[in-house]
Scaffold this motif. Structure first.
Motif, PDB file in Angstrom:
ATOM      1  N   LEU A 182     105.555 -53.775   6.645  1.00 37.13           N
ATOM      2  CA  LEU A 182     106.995 -53.936   6.857  1.00 37.13           C
ATOM      3  C   LEU A 182     107.291 -54.477   8.250  1.00 37.13           C
ATOM      4  O   LEU A 182     108.083 -55.399   8.422  1.00 37.13           O
ATOM      5  N   LEU A 183     106.606 -53.905   9.252  1.00 34.40           N
ATOM      6  CA  LEU A 183     106.840 -54.346  10.625  1.00 34.40           C
ATOM      7  C   LEU A 183     106.504 -55.825  10.780  1.00 34.40           C
ATOM      8  O   LEU A 183     107.207 -56.578  11.456  1.00 34.40           O
ATOM      9  N   ASN A 184     105.419 -56.258  10.123  1.00 34.39           N
ATOM     10  CA  ASN A 184     104.983 -57.645  10.264  1.00 34.39           C
ATOM     11  C   ASN A 184     105.574 -58.564   9.207  1.00 34.39           C
ATOM     12  O   ASN A 184     105.146 -59.713   9.100  1.00 34.39           O
ATOM     13  N   SER A 185     106.546 -58.047   8.436  1.00 34.81           N
ATOM     14  CA  SER A 185     107.095 -58.888   7.362  1.00 34.81           C
ATOM     15  C   SER A 185     107.685 -60.173   7.922  1.00 34.81           C
ATOM     16  O   SER A 185     107.736 -61.186   7.244  1.00 34.81           O
ATOM     17  N   ARG A 186     108.092 -60.159   9.204  1.00 30.67           N
ATOM     18  CA  ARG A 186     108.631 -61.390   9.783  1.00 30.67           C
ATOM     19  C   ARG A 186     107.567 -62.478   9.852  1.00 30.67           C
ATOM     20  O   ARG A 186     107.877 -63.654   9.818  1.00 30.67           O
ATOM     21  N   HIS A 187     106.281 -62.083   9.889  1.00 22.41           N
ATOM     22  CA  HIS A 187     105.209 -63.084   9.951  1.00 22.41           C
ATOM     23  C   HIS A 187     105.103 -63.895   8.669  1.00 22.41           C
ATOM     24  O   HIS A 187     104.536 -64.977   8.668  1.00 22.41           O
ATOM     25  N   LEU A 188     105.653 -63.341   7.569  1.00 20.30           N
ATOM     26  CA  LEU A 188     105.603 -64.057   6.291  1.00 20.30           C
ATOM     27  C   LEU A 188     106.236 -65.428   6.428  1.00 20.30           C
ATOM     28  O   LEU A 188     105.882 -66.368   5.743  1.00 20.30           O
ATOM     29  N   PHE A 189     107.198 -65.527   7.357  1.00 19.63           N
ATOM     30  CA  PHE A 189     107.967 -66.759   7.439  1.00 19.63           C
ATOM     31  C   PHE A 189     107.488 -67.669   8.565  1.00 19.63           C
ATOM     32  O   PHE A 189     107.883 -68.814   8.652  1.00 19.63           O
ATOM     33  N   TYR A 190     106.642 -67.126   9.429  1.00 19.87           N
ATOM     34  CA  TYR A 190     106.122 -67.953  10.517  1.00 19.87           C
ATOM     35  C   TYR A 190     105.265 -69.091   9.973  1.00 19.87           C
ATOM     36  O   TYR A 190     105.378 -70.233  10.383  1.00 19.87           O
ATOM     37  N   GLY A 191     104.385 -68.730   9.035  1.00 21.93           N
ATOM     38  CA  GLY A 191     103.433 -69.707   8.516  1.00 21.93           C
ATOM     39  C   GLY A 191     104.097 -70.915   7.889  1.00 21.93           C
ATOM     40  O   GLY A 191     103.570 -72.020   7.954  1.00 21.93           O
ATOM     41  N   LEU A 192     105.294 -70.665   7.297  1.00 18.40           N
ATOM     42  CA  LEU A 192     105.945 -71.741   6.534  1.00 18.40           C
ATOM     43  C   LEU A 192     106.145 -73.008   7.351  1.00 18.40           C
ATOM     44  O   LEU A 192     105.950 -74.109   6.858  1.00 18.40           O
ATOM     45  N   SER A 193     106.517 -72.839   8.618  1.00 16.73           N
ATOM     46  CA  SER A 193     106.798 -74.040   9.410  1.00 16.73           C
ATOM     47  C   SER A 193     105.511 -74.662   9.950  1.00 16.73           C
ATOM     48  O   SER A 193     105.542 -75.708  10.567  1.00 16.73           O
ATOM     49  N   LEU A 194     104.375 -73.988   9.714  1.00 16.47           N
ATOM     50  CA  LEU A 194     103.116 -74.517  10.249  1.00 16.47           C
ATOM     51  C   LEU A 194     102.162 -74.963   9.137  1.00 16.47           C
ATOM     52  O   LEU A 194     101.056 -75.423   9.417  1.00 16.47           O
ATOM     53  N   LEU A 195     102.612 -74.831   7.880  1.00 17.33           N
ATOM     54  CA  LEU A 195     101.750 -75.187   6.749  1.00 17.33           C
ATOM     55  C   LEU A 195     101.135 -76.562   6.945  1.00 17.33           C
ATOM     56  O   LEU A 195      99.931 -76.758   6.827  1.00 17.33           O
ATOM     57  N   GLU A 196     102.014 -77.510   7.261  1.00 17.16           N
ATOM     58  CA  GLU A 196     101.618 -78.903   7.375  1.00 17.16           C
ATOM     59  C   GLU A 196     100.658 -79.117   8.555  1.00 17.16           C
ATOM     60  O   GLU A 196      99.662 -79.833   8.444  1.00 17.16           O
ATOM     61  N   ARG A 197     100.949 -78.438   9.655  1.00 22.10           N
ATOM     62  CA  ARG A 197     100.175 -78.717  10.869  1.00 22.10           C
ATOM     63  C   ARG A 197      98.795 -78.067  10.855  1.00 22.10           C
ATOM     64  O   ARG A 197      97.910 -78.482  11.580  1.00 22.10           O
ATOM     65  N   PHE A 198      98.635 -77.004  10.034  1.00 21.99           N
ATOM     66  CA  PHE A 198      97.326 -76.355   9.933  1.00 21.99           C
ATOM     67  C   PHE A 198      96.468 -77.015   8.849  1.00 21.99           C
ATOM     68  O   PHE A 198      95.334 -76.601   8.641  1.00 21.99           O
ATOM     69  N   ARG A 199      97.027 -78.010   8.127  1.00 26.92           N
ATOM     70  CA  ARG A 199      96.314 -78.580   6.977  1.00 26.92           C
ATOM     71  C   ARG A 199      94.976 -79.181   7.399  1.00 26.92           C
ATOM     72  O   ARG A 199      94.865 -79.805   8.450  1.00 26.92           O
ATOM     73  N   ASP A 200      93.973 -78.982   6.558  1.00 25.33           N
ATOM     74  CA  ASP A 200      92.632 -79.550   6.764  1.00 25.33           C
ATOM     75  C   ASP A 200      92.002 -79.136   8.089  1.00 25.33           C
ATOM     76  O   ASP A 200      91.204 -79.893   8.647  1.00 25.33           O
ATOM     77  N   ALA A 201      92.340 -77.975   8.592  1.00 24.55           N
ATOM     78  CA  ALA A 201      91.737 -77.557   9.860  1.00 24.55           C
ATOM     79  C   ALA A 201      90.383 -76.888   9.634  1.00 24.55           C
ATOM     80  O   ALA A 201      89.714 -76.495  10.583  1.00 24.55           O
ATOM     81  N   GLY A 202      89.959 -76.776   8.340  1.00 20.29           N
ATOM     82  CA  GLY A 202      88.656 -76.194   8.044  1.00 20.29           C
ATOM     83  C   GLY A 202      88.587 -74.728   8.414  1.00 20.29           C
ATOM     84  O   GLY A 202      89.562 -73.986   8.271  1.00 20.29           O
ATOM     85  N   ILE A 203      87.447 -74.313   8.936  1.00 17.88           N
ATOM     86  CA  ILE A 203      87.209 -72.903   9.248  1.00 17.88           C
ATOM     87  C   ILE A 203      88.116 -72.440  10.385  1.00 17.88           C
ATOM     88  O   ILE A 203      88.503 -71.273  10.453  1.00 17.88           O
ATOM     89  N   ALA A 204      88.508 -73.371  11.251  1.00 12.40           N
ATOM     90  CA  ALA A 204      89.387 -73.026  12.373  1.00 12.40           C
ATOM     91  C   ALA A 204      90.723 -72.497  11.865  1.00 12.40           C
ATOM     92  O   ALA A 204      91.395 -71.723  12.546  1.00 12.40           O
TER      93      ALA A 204
END
Lengths: 231, 129
Positions: free
Chosen positions: A60-82
């Motif tokens: 619950l405390l970290n539920s705000r993190h659910l939405f952080y990833g959304l704006s970075l989906l594109e930028r993390f693409r194909d980053a492999g293991i990193a």
């Protein structure tokens, strides 16, 4: 970025109040890597909480993190293991740094993307390094008979700062009023140890209700407003 | 608490934290434009932060509320007049004011925590209690 050094130290000092091996505090900063989450975990460990309670509270405390990833989906693409480490290290501070990073070059340019991801990886690793170093400092300082009474306020201060950052991002008053109103109601009707989770859960439900009303209202507005012939 | 029990709890906290961070990459990527996701993503962080501020300002002195939960205004009066409650409120206002002024997270947190630590350590006698 340096903000994680004093905050990590505060966490380290607080952890020593648990009378557990200090190595476990270091382990927490290595494998959890969450400011508020680790402070909450210390409080729950101290209160003798069970596995379920800790898991639900953390989610619950970290539920705000659910939405952080959304704006970075594109930028993390194909980053492999990193990518696994980038996602693991997505704390409040790291997210706000990465999200404000200007994109280098074209989004289809694979070299620019790689360069971008290397930079993001460095930022994430540096943030964790400061956090871990701070934790070590705090664990060490506690051995020196340093009077740490009141250091737990660092967490409250962090929440105030993050709240004001939210205000800058949003510039709308009602979410803050809603959060206050829900917590004050919670003080009345909830037992003390359920206050945090109960308030967050109640706020989530109200926000879902707000979404439903908002959706119906915009749907009605769009069907009832006659189309302008000029648009 | 045993070390094994603490280890299990730490691993649970680590998994739960990672779960919240990885979910958008695993499940939400195809729905990232869904209005419900956008709505929650827009407003939930601000609400959660406000709840956290309010809870942590009250929770650290919650025993005060056990004095008279039926009579909350009196409990608030007690909280405000206790050394901890007043110190927290003053420190929190300092953090907010400093952050609105300089917008430097490290500065705001360090100064606010310093004020609060000084407040409780110098030992302002509690008016109540």
């Amino acid at each position: 970025m340096f903000g994680y050094l004093p905050l990590g130290a505060a966490f380290g000092v607080l952890f020593t109040q648990l009378s557990l091996s200090p190595w476990l505090g270091l382990l927490m900063s290595l494998v959890i890597l969450a400011g508020a989450g680790q402070f909450l975990a210390v409080a729950l460990l101290g209160a003798g909480a069970g596995v379920t309670e800790l898991a639900v509270a953390t989610l619950l405390l970290n539920s705000r993190h659910l939405f952080y990833g959304l704006s970075l989906l594109e930028r993390f693409r194909d980053a492999g293991i990193a990518k696994v480490y980038l996602i693991f290290g997505l704390t409040d501070e790291t997210y706000s740094l990465l999200a404000s990073l200007p994109r280098s070059g074209d989004r289809d340019d694979i070299h620019a993307r790689r360069e971008d991801q290397r930079l993001m990886l460095r930022i994430t690793a540096l943030n964790q390094l400061w956090w871990v170093l701070g934790t070590l400092m705090g664990l060490a300082a506690a051995q020196l008979n340093f009077d740490s009474n009141g250091i737990e306020f660092a967490l409250t201060a962090l929440f105030v700062v993050l709240g004001i950052e939210q205000w800058y991002a949003l510039r709308e008053r009602w979410p803050f009023v809603l959060g206050l109103a829900v917590t004050f109601t919670g003080l009345w009707i909830l037992p003390n140890d359920q206050l945090l989770l109960g308030s967050i859960a109640g706020a989530c439900l109200l926000l879902l209700g707000h979404y439903a009303v908002h959706k119906r209202r915009t749907a009605m507005a769009s069907t009832h407003t006659p189309r302008s012939p000029h648009s | 608490m045993t070390t094994t029990h603490a280890l299990i709890l730490i691993i649970v906290a680590a998994l739960a934290t990672f779960a919240t961070r990885v979910t958008p990459f695993l499940f939400l990527s195809r729905h990232s434009a869904h209005p419900l996701i956008l709505h929650m993503g827009r407003y939930l962080p601000a609400i959660v932060m406000t709840v956290l501020v309010a809870v942590s300002l009250s929770a650290m002195t919650l025993p005060v509320f056990e004095v008279s939960t039926d009579d909350l205004p009196t409990a608030w009066q007690h909280w405000l007049m206790s050394a901890k409650g007043a110190g927290m409120l003053i420190s929190a206002i300092c953090v907010a004011g400093l952050h609105l002024w300089r917008r430097n997270a490290l500065l705001s947190i360090a100064v606010g925590t310093g004020i609060y630590m000084a407040w409780v350590q110098i030992g302002t006698p509690a008016v109540v209690g």
